[in-house]
Scaffold this motif. Structure first.
Motif, PDB file in Angstrom:
ATOM      1  N   ASN A 176       0.859  -1.182   0.000  1.00 10.44           N
ATOM      2  CA  ASN A 176       0.000   0.000   0.000  1.00 10.44           C
ATOM      3  C   ASN A 176       0.893   1.228   0.000  1.00 10.44           C
ATOM      4  N   THR A 177       1.781   1.277   1.006  1.00 11.16           N
ATOM      5  CA  THR A 177       2.628   2.453   1.157  1.00 11.16           C
ATOM      6  C   THR A 177       4.052   2.142   0.733  1.00 11.16           C
ATOM      7  N   MET A 178       4.630   3.073  -0.004  1.00 14.68           N
ATOM      8  CA  MET A 178       6.048   3.013  -0.352  1.00 14.68           C
ATOM      9  C   MET A 178       6.730   4.236   0.236  1.00 14.68           C
ATOM     10  N   GLY A 179       8.012   4.101   0.488  1.00 15.54           N
ATOM     11  CA  GLY A 179       8.718   5.222   1.093  1.00 15.54           C
ATOM     12  C   GLY A 179      10.178   5.267   0.709  1.00 15.54           C
ATOM     13  N   TRP A 180      10.760   6.420   0.947  1.00 18.87           N
ATOM     14  CA  TRP A 180      12.195   6.620   0.769  1.00 18.87           C
ATOM     15  C   TRP A 180      12.822   6.910   2.132  1.00 18.87           C
ATOM     16  N   PHE A 181      13.919   6.256   2.372  1.00 17.97           N
ATOM     17  CA  PHE A 181      14.728   6.478   3.563  1.00 17.97           C
ATOM     18  C   PHE A 181      16.145   6.795   3.104  1.00 17.97           C
ATOM     19  N   ARG A 182      16.953   7.322   4.016  1.00 18.20           N
ATOM     20  CA  ARG A 182      18.358   7.530   3.698  1.00 18.20           C
ATOM     21  C   ARG A 182      19.199   7.270   4.934  1.00 18.20           C
ATOM     22  N   GLN A 183      20.443   6.899   4.676  1.00 18.47           N
ATOM     23  CA  GLN A 183      21.381   6.660   5.772  1.00 18.47           C
ATOM     24  C   GLN A 183      22.730   7.240   5.384  1.00 18.47           C
ATOM     25  N   ALA A 184      23.139   8.245   6.135  1.00 21.57           N
ATOM     26  CA  ALA A 184      24.439   8.867   5.936  1.00 21.57           C
ATOM     27  C   ALA A 184      25.481   8.111   6.759  1.00 21.57           C
ATOM     28  N   PRO A 185      26.746   8.212   6.395  1.00 19.03           N
ATOM     29  CA  PRO A 185      27.796   7.517   7.142  1.00 19.03           C
ATOM     30  C   PRO A 185      27.778   7.885   8.625  1.00 19.03           C
ATOM     31  N   SER A 197      -0.838   4.145  -1.967  1.00 18.32           N
ATOM     32  CA  SER A 197      -1.342   3.779  -3.293  1.00 18.32           C
ATOM     33  C   SER A 197      -2.354   4.793  -3.800  1.00 18.32           C
ATOM     34  N   GLY A 198      -2.996   5.499  -2.877  1.00 18.39           N
ATOM     35  CA  GLY A 198      -3.944   6.535  -3.257  1.00 18.39           C
ATOM     36  C   GLY A 198      -3.318   7.884  -3.541  1.00 18.39           C
ATOM     37  N   GLY A 199      -2.004   7.977  -3.304  1.00 14.48           N
ATOM     38  CA  GLY A 199      -1.296   9.209  -3.615  1.00 14.48           C
ATOM     39  C   GLY A 199      -1.083  10.162  -2.450  1.00 14.48           C
ATOM     40  N   SER A 200      -1.491   9.762  -1.251  1.00 12.31           N
ATOM     41  CA  SER A 200      -1.245  10.615  -0.085  1.00 12.31           C
ATOM     42  C   SER A 200       0.228  10.580   0.268  1.00 12.31           C
ATOM     43  N   THR A 201       0.798  11.760   0.521  1.00 13.31           N
ATOM     44  CA  THR A 201       2.235  11.853   0.765  1.00 13.31           C
ATOM     45  C   THR A 201       2.532  12.365   2.169  1.00 13.31           C
ATOM     46  N   ASN A 202       3.725  12.042   2.616  1.00 11.29           N
ATOM     47  CA  ASN A 202       4.203  12.492   3.914  1.00 11.29           C
ATOM     48  C   ASN A 202       5.691  12.776   3.759  1.00 11.29           C
ATOM     49  N   TYR A 203       6.151  13.917   4.274  1.00 10.83           N
ATOM     50  CA  TYR A 203       7.547  14.297   4.140  1.00 10.83           C
ATOM     51  C   TYR A 203       8.163  14.547   5.513  1.00 10.83           C
ATOM     52  N   ALA A 204       9.373  14.074   5.679  1.00  6.45           N
ATOM     53  CA  ALA A 204      10.116  14.377   6.888  1.00  6.45           C
ATOM     54  C   ALA A 204      10.681  15.790   6.775  1.00  6.45           C
ATOM     55  N   THR A 209      10.122  15.796  -3.845  1.00  2.95           N
ATOM     56  CA  THR A 209       8.762  15.429  -4.202  1.00  2.95           C
ATOM     57  C   THR A 209       8.727  13.939  -4.484  1.00  2.95           C
ATOM     58  N   VAL A 210       7.842  13.245  -3.770  1.00  2.00           N
ATOM     59  CA  VAL A 210       7.680  11.807  -4.004  1.00  2.00           C
ATOM     60  C   VAL A 210       6.450  11.602  -4.887  1.00  2.00           C
ATOM     61  N   SER A 211       6.566  10.685  -5.819  1.00  2.00           N
ATOM     62  CA  SER A 211       5.452  10.376  -6.711  1.00  2.00           C
ATOM     63  C   SER A 211       5.463   8.888  -7.021  1.00  2.00           C
ATOM     64  N   ARG A 212       4.387   8.453  -7.629  1.00  2.00           N
ATOM     65  CA  ARG A 212       4.241   7.013  -7.831  1.00  2.00           C
ATOM     66  C   ARG A 212       3.431   6.775  -9.089  1.00  2.00           C
ATOM     67  N   ASP A 213       3.881   5.839  -9.901  1.00  2.00           N
ATOM     68  CA  ASP A 213       3.149   5.406 -11.089  1.00  2.00           C
ATOM     69  C   ASP A 213       2.736   3.966 -10.845  1.00  2.00           C
TER      70      ASP A 213
END
Length: 122
Positions: free
Chosen positions: A32-41, A53-60, A68-72
């Protein structure tokens, strides 16, 4: 099972832009939900953005206003457009997915990609 493959990372100068992609395959119905994470050294992995999946977004807060996060859904691909990049944005960026939005927001999604390196440097 779901497989996630990131692409689009690389070396960019400060102030530049990059677009990351995350292609999903396998049991897509379990996402349902996809996300981006990051890890610095030397730092913990942190959330960057999520999208349902419905296009609702959340930003840290760390990158809000610059990403900008998007999804196809037809292409089973999620994107992260990153602008005005700074040296402190240098990190490995990971794609993640889960049927539960809460698990993604908590940083405990069921599925992870292998990561793509983003280096911001002149």
């Amino acid at each position: 099972q779901v497989q996630l493959v990131e692409s689009g990372g690389g070396l960019v100068q400060p102030g530049g832009s990059l677009r990351l992609s995350c292609a999903a395959s396998g049991s897509i119905f379990s996402i349902n939900t996809m996300g981006w994470f990051r890890q610095a050294p030397g730092k913990q992995r942190e959330l960057v953005a999520t999208i349902t999946s419905g296009g609702s977004t959340n930003y840290a807060d760390s990158m809000k206003g610059r990403v900008t996060v998007s999804r196809d859904n037809a292409k089973k691909t999620m994107y992260l457009q990153m602008n005005s990049l700074k040296s402190e944005d240098t990190a490995v960026y990971y794609c993640a997915a889960d049927v539960s939005q809460q698990r993604v927001l908590r940083g405990t999604p069921a599925y992870w990609g292998q990561g793509t390196q983003v280096t911001v440097s002149s």
